[in-house]
Each structure stands twice: as structure tokens, then as C-alpha cells.
Scaffold this active site. Sequence first.
Site, short mmCIF file in Angstrom:
data_model
loop_
_atom_site.label_atom_id
_atom_site.label_comp_id
_atom_site.label_asym_id
_atom_site.label_seq_id
_atom_site.Cartn_x
_atom_site.Cartn_y
_atom_site.Cartn_z
CB SER A 43 42.38 48.08 46.28
OG SER A 43 42.21 48.17 44.90
CG ASP A 340 42.02 40.69 41.31
OD1 ASP A 340 42.15 41.54 40.40
OD2 ASP A 340 42.05 40.98 42.51
CG HIS A 343 43.55 44.47 41.92
ND1 HIS A 343 42.39 43.84 42.28
CD2 HIS A 343 43.50 45.69 42.48
CE1 HIS A 343 41.65 44.64 43.03
NE2 HIS A 343 42.32 45.78 43.16
#
Length: 375
Positions: A43, A340, A343
Amino acid sequence: MEMSYYYFNRVVLVVCSIVVVSLSCFVAGDNGNLGASFIFGDSLVDAGNNNYLQTLSKANIKPNGIDFKATGGNPTGRYTNGRTIGDIVGEELGAPGYAVPFLAPNATGKTILNGVNYASGGGGILNATGRIFVNRIGMDVQVDYFNITRKQLDKLLGASKAREYIMKKSFFSITIGANDFLNNYLLPVLSIGARITESPDAFVDDMINHLKAQLTRLYRLDARKFVVGNVGPIGCIPYQKTINQLKENECVELSNKLALQYNGRLKDLLTQLNENLPGSTFVNANVYDLVMELIVNYDKYGFTTSSRACCGNGGQFAGIVPCGPTSSMCQNRDKHVFWDPYHPSEASNLIIAKQLLDGEKKYISPVNLRQLRDL
């Protein structure tokens, strides 16, 4: 070194290769000729592939991408508030745009000459990793997808020119591994059986053996310039701090220990591949130490916290509920190391990008990205 906003039996689904930095970039030669950036990973590198999957792992909702100027602040599938490390490095080296996601409708024709992104939020080195998300693209399938691109390049350029383009002008960046721990070996409940039957040493061996085969496959498809990120300090992310009720200066010891164990083996693997695959250059990006530097000395870099997520909800560090439309969001996103619960923020990515481009051997070796470009 990839956020899902869904729940499964009220358990927040943790996504992607947390704090493992995206090492993907376009390559711009001094003569202005651009090579391609072929991006593999999870991601933190995914630029939108998961948008085209029926998956629980997506980042295509606001406020993700709120600082991404290319879309006016609209989400793209990037798991951060702005640019990834790859975006920033590409701009620094004069790239005209970002590598197109492989699954995007426009990933055809001459567009692929600038690079292709195969990364997928929730993906891992091992095929079983991320299965809780229903769909994701693991590293084996990502290499299969590059094989498709490889044949397309032959048709675009001709076999001889395509081979030269890939070998001499293109980067292959791999940012993967943390999901194999967080969403596989260490996953609550679902991984208990695996941990009973497989020791940490055996699990890391499995990861290294699979990665070796995957990198060798890419080499046989003419890849020569590799940037491989190690696993970051996954025990220090806001999610881990929150669920384990840690203090600000504490990290989950087991998670970081596993990351360091893998990182040591990865370093040895890349040395071995450099010696055994003629003409190749495998660069080891020590993102564990890069990110830990920001976490420990955050105030030195202008941050006010390296523990609390800018966007999220739940617990002391806003680390339980992923960032989404109903999340709380900090007023100054540039003051948070983490965007977040999982990340880094764009502000962190900017600092890390500089080290990848021009850093010393303790962070990126045997050469940095500018030097690798010019080989």
C-alpha cells in the site's frame, strides 16, 4: 517498508506495508531521456491498483489525497495525504508523470514507457498474506503482470530496443514485507496456527526464499537496476502503540524484532544476488533506520508528534479506526510523522526522499538513487 475502511467481525483490517517507504521513481537521465519506473509492493506504493479490485483494502475515499495537487486534493488510491516517496523522487529527477497502475484502463500503449505500477494494498511476499482482504495482488502475481508488460514493450520498441530500455534505463523498486508480518504471521486469531507450527526463523526463511525467486524472475525478464526496501519499525506505528496501550516513547518489541531479523537476511540476500547475477545492481534501502530516525528525533525535523496519527480515531494515538470521512483530522498535517494509523505523511516522505536520492551508505547502499540512475 500501502487504507482499508471496512471491518470484518468488528476487527479493523490493517492494511499494507506500514512505514515501509515507497522507493519507486521515474528515472531521468542527464540528457533528458526518461527511463521507466516499474513499481512492485504494497500500500505504500499502490497508486490505485486496488481501486479496480473487489477488495476490503482501498484508499479511494476522502480525506486520503487531500494534499495531492495533481488531482486537486481528490483521492487516487494512494494511502497517504499527498505524494508517495516515489512521486517525490520522480519529480526531483524530472519525470513527466507518475507510473500508471497496471489495472487502470489507460495502462496501454506508449503510456507504459514511463513505467507501470503493479503494487497492491495488502499484498505481500507470500501468497497467503493479506487473504483477510479478500482480494489483493501478491508479489508472485505482480511479477506475472510485469511479464505481460514485458511483451508489450517488445511490440512497442522491438525486441532489441526493449531489452536495452529495460536493462539500462529502467528502475525496479520493491517495497514489500511488512504485511507478511502484520497481516499474516502476527495477525490476531487467524495466524495462531501458523505461529504454533512455524518458528520466526522458519517464517523469515520462507519470506527470503520466495523473494529471491521473485527477484530472480525479474532479472530473467531483463531487470538490472533494483531498489529494495527493508521492513520499517512496524512496532512503532500509531496502530500498534494504541492497541498495546503503550507510552509515546515505546514500541512493540516483538514486531520490531521480527522486522530486524528479516532485514538482516534481506541484506545478505541482496549481496548474494549482486555477486551471482551478472550486470545487476541491487540497492538496499535501509528504511527501518530512516523511519526510526524520524520517530525518535521528530522535533528535530519540525514535527510535533511521531506517535499520534493525523487522521484516524480511537485510543490515545488515534490509531484504531482508519482514516476516512468520519475520522478526526489534525489541523497541521505537516507536523505529523504519520498520516494515518499505519502510513507516513507527505511531510515525512519529503524528508525520506532526500535521503534516498542523495543519502549516505548507512541509509542506502551500495549507491544512492542518483548514482543508480547514472550507472
